[in-house]
Design a protein around this motif. Structure first.
Motif, PDB file in Angstrom:
ATOM      1  N   ILE A  13      39.524  41.439  -7.369  1.00 52.30           N
ATOM      2  CA  ILE A  13      38.167  40.782  -7.287  1.00 52.30           C
ATOM      3  C   ILE A  13      38.412  39.700  -8.433  1.00 52.30           C
ATOM      4  CG2 ILE A  13      35.770  40.801  -7.340  1.00 52.30           C
ATOM      5  CD1 ILE A  13      36.129  43.901  -6.380  1.00 52.30           C
ATOM      6  N   LEU A  14      38.290  38.421  -8.429  1.00 49.04           N
ATOM      7  CA  LEU A  14      38.059  37.369  -9.125  1.00 49.04           C
ATOM      8  C   LEU A  14      36.637  37.096  -8.973  1.00 49.04           C
ATOM      9  CD1 LEU A  14      41.063  37.210  -7.996  1.00 49.04           C
ATOM     10  CD2 LEU A  14      41.198  35.460  -9.625  1.00 49.04           C
ATOM     11  N   THR A  15      35.889  36.890 -10.255  1.00 45.20           N
ATOM     12  CA  THR A  15      34.403  36.527 -10.436  1.00 45.20           C
ATOM     13  C   THR A  15      34.154  35.131 -11.306  1.00 45.20           C
ATOM     14  OG1 THR A  15      34.010  38.812  -9.931  1.00 45.20           O
ATOM     15  CG2 THR A  15      32.029  37.196 -10.666  1.00 45.20           C
ATOM     16  N   SER A  16      33.682  34.307 -10.708  1.00 43.64           N
ATOM     17  CA  SER A  16      33.173  32.982 -11.430  1.00 43.64           C
ATOM     18  C   SER A  16      32.061  33.326 -12.602  1.00 43.64           C
ATOM     19  CB  SER A  16      32.816  32.063 -10.739  1.00 43.64           C
ATOM     20  OG  SER A  16      32.012  30.966 -11.423  1.00 43.64           O
ATOM     21  N   ALA A  17      32.215  33.051 -13.932  1.00 36.36           N
ATOM     22  CA  ALA A  17      31.307  33.302 -15.024  1.00 36.36           C
ATOM     23  C   ALA A  17      30.160  32.358 -14.806  1.00 36.36           C
ATOM     24  CB  ALA A  17      31.929  33.068 -16.124  1.00 36.36           C
ATOM     25  N   GLU A  18      30.518  31.130 -13.924  1.00 36.70           N
ATOM     26  CA  GLU A  18      29.424  30.248 -13.858  1.00 36.70           C
ATOM     27  C   GLU A  18      28.462  30.426 -12.812  1.00 36.70           C
ATOM     28  OE1 GLU A  18      31.577  26.593 -13.716  1.00 36.70           O
ATOM     29  OE2 GLU A  18      31.546  26.154 -15.806  1.00 36.70           O
ATOM     30  N   THR A  19      29.100  30.908 -11.532  1.00 34.76           N
ATOM     31  CA  THR A  19      28.445  31.030 -10.347  1.00 34.76           C
ATOM     32  C   THR A  19      28.061  32.479  -9.844  1.00 34.76           C
ATOM     33  OG1 THR A  19      30.317  30.711  -8.935  1.00 34.76           O
ATOM     34  CG2 THR A  19      28.857  28.753  -9.506  1.00 34.76           C
ATOM     35  N   ALA A  20      28.923  33.462 -10.445  1.00 35.08           N
ATOM     36  CA  ALA A  20      28.876  34.918 -10.129  1.00 35.08           C
ATOM     37  C   ALA A  20      29.700  34.817  -8.866  1.00 35.08           C
ATOM     38  CB  ALA A  20      27.667  35.602 -10.036  1.00 35.08           C
ATOM     39  N   GLU A  21      30.184  33.811  -8.013  1.00 35.47           N
ATOM     40  CA  GLU A  21      31.054  33.721  -6.661  1.00 35.47           C
ATOM     41  C   GLU A  21      32.490  34.698  -7.036  1.00 35.47           C
ATOM     42  OE1 GLU A  21      33.751  30.642  -4.082  1.00 35.47           O
ATOM     43  OE2 GLU A  21      32.309  29.991  -5.782  1.00 35.47           O
ATOM     44  N   GLU A  22      32.457  35.453  -5.894  1.00 39.48           N
ATOM     45  CA  GLU A  22      33.722  36.590  -6.011  1.00 39.48           C
ATOM     46  C   GLU A  22      34.905  35.852  -4.964  1.00 39.48           C
ATOM     47  OE1 GLU A  22      32.562  40.378  -5.126  1.00 39.48           O
ATOM     48  OE2 GLU A  22      31.468  40.576  -7.133  1.00 39.48           O
ATOM     49  N   GLU A  23      35.873  36.136  -5.400  1.00 39.23           N
ATOM     50  CA  GLU A  23      37.012  35.810  -4.498  1.00 39.23           C
ATOM     51  C   GLU A  23      37.991  37.037  -4.439  1.00 39.23           C
ATOM     52  OE1 GLU A  23      41.307  33.539  -4.408  1.00 39.23           O
ATOM     53  OE2 GLU A  23      39.871  32.868  -5.828  1.00 39.23           O
ATOM     54  N   HIS A  24      38.109  37.685  -3.221  1.00 44.06           N
ATOM     55  CA  HIS A  24      38.905  38.971  -3.095  1.00 44.06           C
ATOM     56  C   HIS A  24      40.204  38.693  -2.406  1.00 44.06           C
ATOM     57  CE1 HIS A  24      35.307  41.705  -3.214  1.00 44.06           C
ATOM     58  NE2 HIS A  24      34.687  40.532  -3.193  1.00 44.06           N
ATOM     59  N   VAL A  25      41.205  39.231  -3.290  1.00 45.83           N
ATOM     60  CA  VAL A  25      42.468  39.022  -2.915  1.00 45.83           C
ATOM     61  C   VAL A  25      43.076  40.618  -2.763  1.00 45.83           C
ATOM     62  CG1 VAL A  25      44.793  38.287  -3.569  1.00 45.83           C
ATOM     63  CG2 VAL A  25      42.805  37.005  -4.166  1.00 45.83           C
ATOM     64  N   SER A  26      43.983  40.788  -1.456  1.00 49.08           N
ATOM     65  CA  SER A  26      44.108  42.158  -1.283  1.00 49.08           C
ATOM     66  C   SER A  26      45.606  41.878  -0.340  1.00 49.08           C
ATOM     67  CB  SER A  26      43.210  43.070  -0.565  1.00 49.08           C
ATOM     68  OG  SER A  26      42.932  42.326   0.683  1.00 49.08           O
ATOM     69  N   GLY A  27      46.448  43.198  -0.482  1.00 46.15           N
ATOM     70  CA  GLY A  27      47.506  43.012   0.593  1.00 46.15           C
ATOM     71  C   GLY A  27      48.413  44.233   0.266  1.00 46.15           C
ATOM     72  N   GLU A  28      49.549  44.302   0.838  1.00 45.95           N
ATOM     73  CA  GLU A  28      50.477  45.417   0.937  1.00 45.95           C
ATOM     74  C   GLU A  28      51.482  45.051  -0.090  1.00 45.95           C
ATOM     75  OE1 GLU A  28      50.934  48.590   2.093  1.00 45.95           O
ATOM     76  OE2 GLU A  28      48.898  48.306   3.240  1.00 45.95           O
ATOM     77  N   GLY A  29      51.820  45.771  -1.190  1.00 42.76           N
ATOM     78  CA  GLY A  29      52.838  45.393  -2.222  1.00 42.76           C
ATOM     79  C   GLY A  29      52.346  44.315  -3.004  1.00 42.76           C
ATOM     80  N   VAL A  30      53.445  43.412  -3.525  1.00 41.44           N
ATOM     81  CA  VAL A  30      53.361  42.535  -4.358  1.00 41.44           C
ATOM     82  C   VAL A  30      54.470  41.652  -3.800  1.00 41.44           C
ATOM     83  CG1 VAL A  30      51.834  43.059  -6.086  1.00 41.44           C
ATOM     84  CG2 VAL A  30      54.200  43.348  -6.503  1.00 41.44           C
ATOM     85  N   ILE A  31      54.089  40.176  -3.395  1.00 38.34           N
ATOM     86  CA  ILE A  31      55.217  39.335  -3.005  1.00 38.34           C
ATOM     87  C   ILE A  31      56.559  39.992  -2.098  1.00 38.34           C
ATOM     88  CG2 ILE A  31      54.832  37.616  -4.670  1.00 38.34           C
ATOM     89  CD1 ILE A  31      57.388  38.651  -6.017  1.00 38.34           C
ATOM     90  N   GLY A  32      55.861  40.810  -1.230  1.00 42.98           N
ATOM     91  CA  GLY A  32      56.817  41.631  -0.209  1.00 42.98           C
ATOM     92  C   GLY A  32      57.876  42.705  -0.951  1.00 42.98           C
TER      93      GLY A  32
END
Length: 119
Positions: A13-32
């Motif tokens: 979960i990446l959260t903006s300090a300015e807007t509190a907007e959240e970006e969610h990133v998920s998936g199996e493993g990392v880069i395959g």
């Protein structure tokens, strides 16, 4: 305890300090890859042929797994937190129930000038 564990999914979960907007990133493993961590500090890449069907993978014990990620972060900085899920043993032969490793929130730098990515 156990002697090894292997990464399954990860969630950030990446959260903006300015807007509190959240970006969610998920998936199996990392880069395959589904890294196998050993209790002696070793860690090896395990390549999944298909991230949706991780039953087949190739262990390459001659290599150390190194992973670097990047994200287009918010210009005004923010925070990042997440969860990594592991299975004791390995994906082919689990030796116990899956468990989560919580990554506490940490600050992301402010990029007013220069490179807008965190590596």
């Amino acid at each position: 305890g156990f002697h090894s564990c292997q990464l399954r999914p990860r969630r950030w979960i990446l959260t903006s300090a300015e807007t509190a907007e959240e970006e969610h990133v998920s998936g199996e493993g990392v880069i395959g890859f589904f890294p196998l961590l050993l209790d002696n500090g070793g860690h090896y890449p395990c390549h999944g042929w298909d991230a949706a069907h991780v039953s087949l993978f190739e262990e390459r014990e001659e290599e150390t797994f190194v992973y670097q990620s990047m994200s287009n972060v918010y210009e005004g900085g923010g925070t990042m937190s997440g969860t990594l899920q592991f299975v004791p043993g390995n994906l082919r032969g689990p030796t116990g129930p899956e468990f989560d490793v919580v990554v506490a929130s940490f600050p992301l730098p402010t990029f007013r000038d220069g490179d807008p990515f965190v590596y």
